[in-house]
Design a protein around this motif. Sequence first.
Motif, PDB file in Angstrom:
ATOM      1  N   PRO A  66       1.188  12.955  -1.353  1.00  0.00           N
ATOM      2  CA  PRO A  66       2.519  13.566  -0.384  1.00  0.00           C
ATOM      3  C   PRO A  66       2.429  12.822   0.743  1.00  0.00           C
ATOM      4  O   PRO A  66       1.551  12.327   1.154  1.00  0.00           O
ATOM      5  CB  PRO A  66       1.805  14.895  -0.121  1.00  0.00           C
ATOM      6  N   TRP A  67       3.736  12.822   1.668  1.00  0.00           N
ATOM      7  CA  TRP A  67       3.714  12.161   2.995  1.00  0.00           C
ATOM      8  C   TRP A  67       2.516  12.463   3.762  1.00  0.00           C
ATOM      9  O   TRP A  67       2.050  11.316   4.315  1.00  0.00           O
ATOM     10  CB  TRP A  67       4.894  12.558   3.584  1.00  0.00           C
ATOM     11  N   TRP A  68       1.839  13.511   4.103  1.00  0.00           N
ATOM     12  CA  TRP A  68       0.990  13.756   4.930  1.00  0.00           C
ATOM     13  C   TRP A  68      -0.497  13.030   4.586  1.00  0.00           C
ATOM     14  O   TRP A  68      -1.011  12.741   5.330  1.00  0.00           O
ATOM     15  CB  TRP A  68       0.470  15.373   5.248  1.00  0.00           C
ATOM     16  N   GLY A  69      -0.685  12.956   3.327  1.00  0.00           N
ATOM     17  CA  GLY A  69      -1.871  12.267   2.698  1.00  0.00           C
ATOM     18  C   GLY A  69      -1.633  10.639   3.031  1.00  0.00           C
ATOM     19  O   GLY A  69      -2.701  10.005   3.409  1.00  0.00           O
ATOM     20  N   ALA A  70      -0.278  10.152   2.718  1.00  0.00           N
ATOM     21  CA  ALA A  70      -0.335   8.794   3.007  1.00  0.00           C
ATOM     22  C   ALA A  70      -0.166   8.359   4.266  1.00  0.00           C
ATOM     23  O   ALA A  70      -0.853   7.532   5.024  1.00  0.00           O
ATOM     24  CB  ALA A  70       1.168   8.235   2.567  1.00  0.00           C
ATOM     25  N   LEU A  71       0.201   9.398   5.280  1.00  0.00           N
ATOM     26  CA  LEU A  71       0.203   9.237   6.682  1.00  0.00           C
ATOM     27  C   LEU A  71      -1.333   9.234   7.202  1.00  0.00           C
ATOM     28  O   LEU A  71      -1.883   8.439   8.045  1.00  0.00           O
ATOM     29  CB  LEU A  71       0.753  10.203   7.290  1.00  0.00           C
ATOM     30  N   ALA A  72      -2.240  10.166   6.463  1.00  0.00           N
ATOM     31  CA  ALA A  72      -3.520  10.340   6.801  1.00  0.00           C
ATOM     32  C   ALA A  72      -4.159   8.995   6.817  1.00  0.00           C
ATOM     33  O   ALA A  72      -5.058   8.426   7.436  1.00  0.00           O
ATOM     34  CB  ALA A  72      -4.381  11.429   6.378  1.00  0.00           C
ATOM     35  N   ILE A  73      -4.239   8.347   5.547  1.00  0.00           N
ATOM     36  CA  ILE A  73      -4.655   7.129   4.998  1.00  0.00           C
ATOM     37  C   ILE A  73      -4.279   6.035   5.982  1.00  0.00           C
ATOM     38  O   ILE A  73      -5.156   5.338   6.373  1.00  0.00           O
ATOM     39  CB  ILE A  73      -4.456   6.867   3.464  1.00  0.00           C
ATOM     40  N   ALA A  74      -3.165   5.850   6.065  1.00  0.00           N
ATOM     41  CA  ALA A  74      -2.675   5.000   7.057  1.00  0.00           C
ATOM     42  C   ALA A  74      -3.160   4.966   8.415  1.00  0.00           C
ATOM     43  O   ALA A  74      -3.775   3.819   8.991  1.00  0.00           O
ATOM     44  CB  ALA A  74      -1.180   5.012   7.354  1.00  0.00           C
ATOM     45  N   VAL A  75      -3.340   6.078   8.923  1.00  0.00           N
ATOM     46  CA  VAL A  75      -3.709   6.271  10.402  1.00  0.00           C
ATOM     47  C   VAL A  75      -5.340   6.248  10.382  1.00  0.00           C
ATOM     48  O   VAL A  75      -6.105   5.769  11.346  1.00  0.00           O
ATOM     49  CB  VAL A  75      -3.267   7.554  11.014  1.00  0.00           C
ATOM     50  N   SER A  86       0.837  -1.168   0.076  1.00  0.00           N
ATOM     51  CA  SER A  86       0.085  -0.045   0.048  1.00  0.00           C
ATOM     52  C   SER A  86       0.915   1.309   0.014  1.00  0.00           C
ATOM     53  O   SER A  86       0.694   2.114  -0.731  1.00  0.00           O
ATOM     54  CB  SER A  86      -1.111   0.090   1.269  1.00  0.00           C
ATOM     55  N   GLY A  87       1.965   1.134   0.754  1.00  0.00           N
ATOM     56  CA  GLY A  87       2.849   2.387   0.682  1.00  0.00           C
ATOM     57  C   GLY A  87       3.416   2.641  -0.527  1.00  0.00           C
ATOM     58  O   GLY A  87       3.568   3.726  -0.975  1.00  0.00           O
ATOM     59  N   VAL A  88       3.799   1.527  -1.220  1.00  0.00           N
ATOM     60  CA  VAL A  88       4.493   1.639  -2.641  1.00  0.00           C
ATOM     61  C   VAL A  88       3.538   2.179  -3.436  1.00  0.00           C
ATOM     62  O   VAL A  88       3.785   3.095  -4.238  1.00  0.00           O
ATOM     63  CB  VAL A  88       4.999   0.508  -2.987  1.00  0.00           C
ATOM     64  N   ALA A  89       2.318   1.619  -3.430  1.00  0.00           N
ATOM     65  CA  ALA A  89       1.291   2.056  -4.192  1.00  0.00           C
ATOM     66  C   ALA A  89       0.912   3.694  -4.048  1.00  0.00           C
ATOM     67  O   ALA A  89       0.907   4.634  -5.164  1.00  0.00           O
ATOM     68  CB  ALA A  89      -0.178   1.433  -4.229  1.00  0.00           C
ATOM     69  N   LEU A  90       0.897   4.025  -2.765  1.00  0.00           N
ATOM     70  CA  LEU A  90       0.471   5.481  -2.505  1.00  0.00           C
ATOM     71  C   LEU A  90       1.994   6.377  -2.837  1.00  0.00           C
ATOM     72  O   LEU A  90       1.698   7.389  -3.465  1.00  0.00           O
ATOM     73  CB  LEU A  90       0.287   5.653  -0.879  1.00  0.00           C
ATOM     74  N   GLY A  91       2.983   6.021  -2.742  1.00  0.00           N
ATOM     75  CA  GLY A  91       4.259   6.501  -3.231  1.00  0.00           C
ATOM     76  C   GLY A  91       4.160   6.815  -4.643  1.00  0.00           C
ATOM     77  O   GLY A  91       4.512   7.869  -5.403  1.00  0.00           O
ATOM     78  N   ARG A  92       3.658   5.801  -5.513  1.00  0.00           N
ATOM     79  CA  ARG A  92       4.091   5.616  -7.108  1.00  0.00           C
ATOM     80  C   ARG A  92       3.014   6.674  -7.474  1.00  0.00           C
ATOM     81  O   ARG A  92       2.982   7.112  -8.622  1.00  0.00           O
ATOM     82  CB  ARG A  92       3.727   4.250  -7.545  1.00  0.00           C
ATOM     83  N   LEU A  93       1.741   6.785  -6.735  1.00  0.00           N
ATOM     84  CA  LEU A  93       0.675   7.601  -7.187  1.00  0.00           C
ATOM     85  C   LEU A  93       0.926   9.069  -7.046  1.00  0.00           C
ATOM     86  O   LEU A  93       0.266  10.029  -7.354  1.00  0.00           O
ATOM     87  CB  LEU A  93      -0.580   7.174  -6.791  1.00  0.00           C
ATOM     88  N   GLY A  94       1.964   9.362  -6.028  1.00  0.00           N
ATOM     89  CA  GLY A  94       2.433  10.726  -6.007  1.00  0.00           C
ATOM     90  C   GLY A  94       1.772  11.461  -4.646  1.00  0.00           C
ATOM     91  O   GLY A  94       1.943  12.685  -4.506  1.00  0.00           O
TER      92      GLY A  94
END
Length: 87
Positions: free
Chosen positions: A31-40, A21-29
């Motif tokens: 931002p870190w705060w968006g990935a962190l918000a989704i994870a939390v 999931s982290g790789v997918a969110l990173g590849r989709l571009g």
Amino acid sequence: MTVSRENVAFFDRYTPLHMVSGVALGRLGLPWWGALAIAVAWEVAEPSLKRSPVWRKRFPNPTIDSFGNKSGDVAALMGTWYLARRR
């Protein structure tokens, strides 16, 4: 129906799913705060979903995760998000 609290390991057999999931969110571009918000947000919503009679059957292991396990899930997602963004 009560859900037992068994999943206490920092990393477990579901860690690779968080990493993908982290790789997918990173590849989709994202931002870190968006990935962190989704994870939390997922870690906050997951216990309620596991207790729900409708959603409970969709989880292969419907135990409630410890804070340590939730931390490991978020760390795995953010670590692989970071690696995916560097490439």
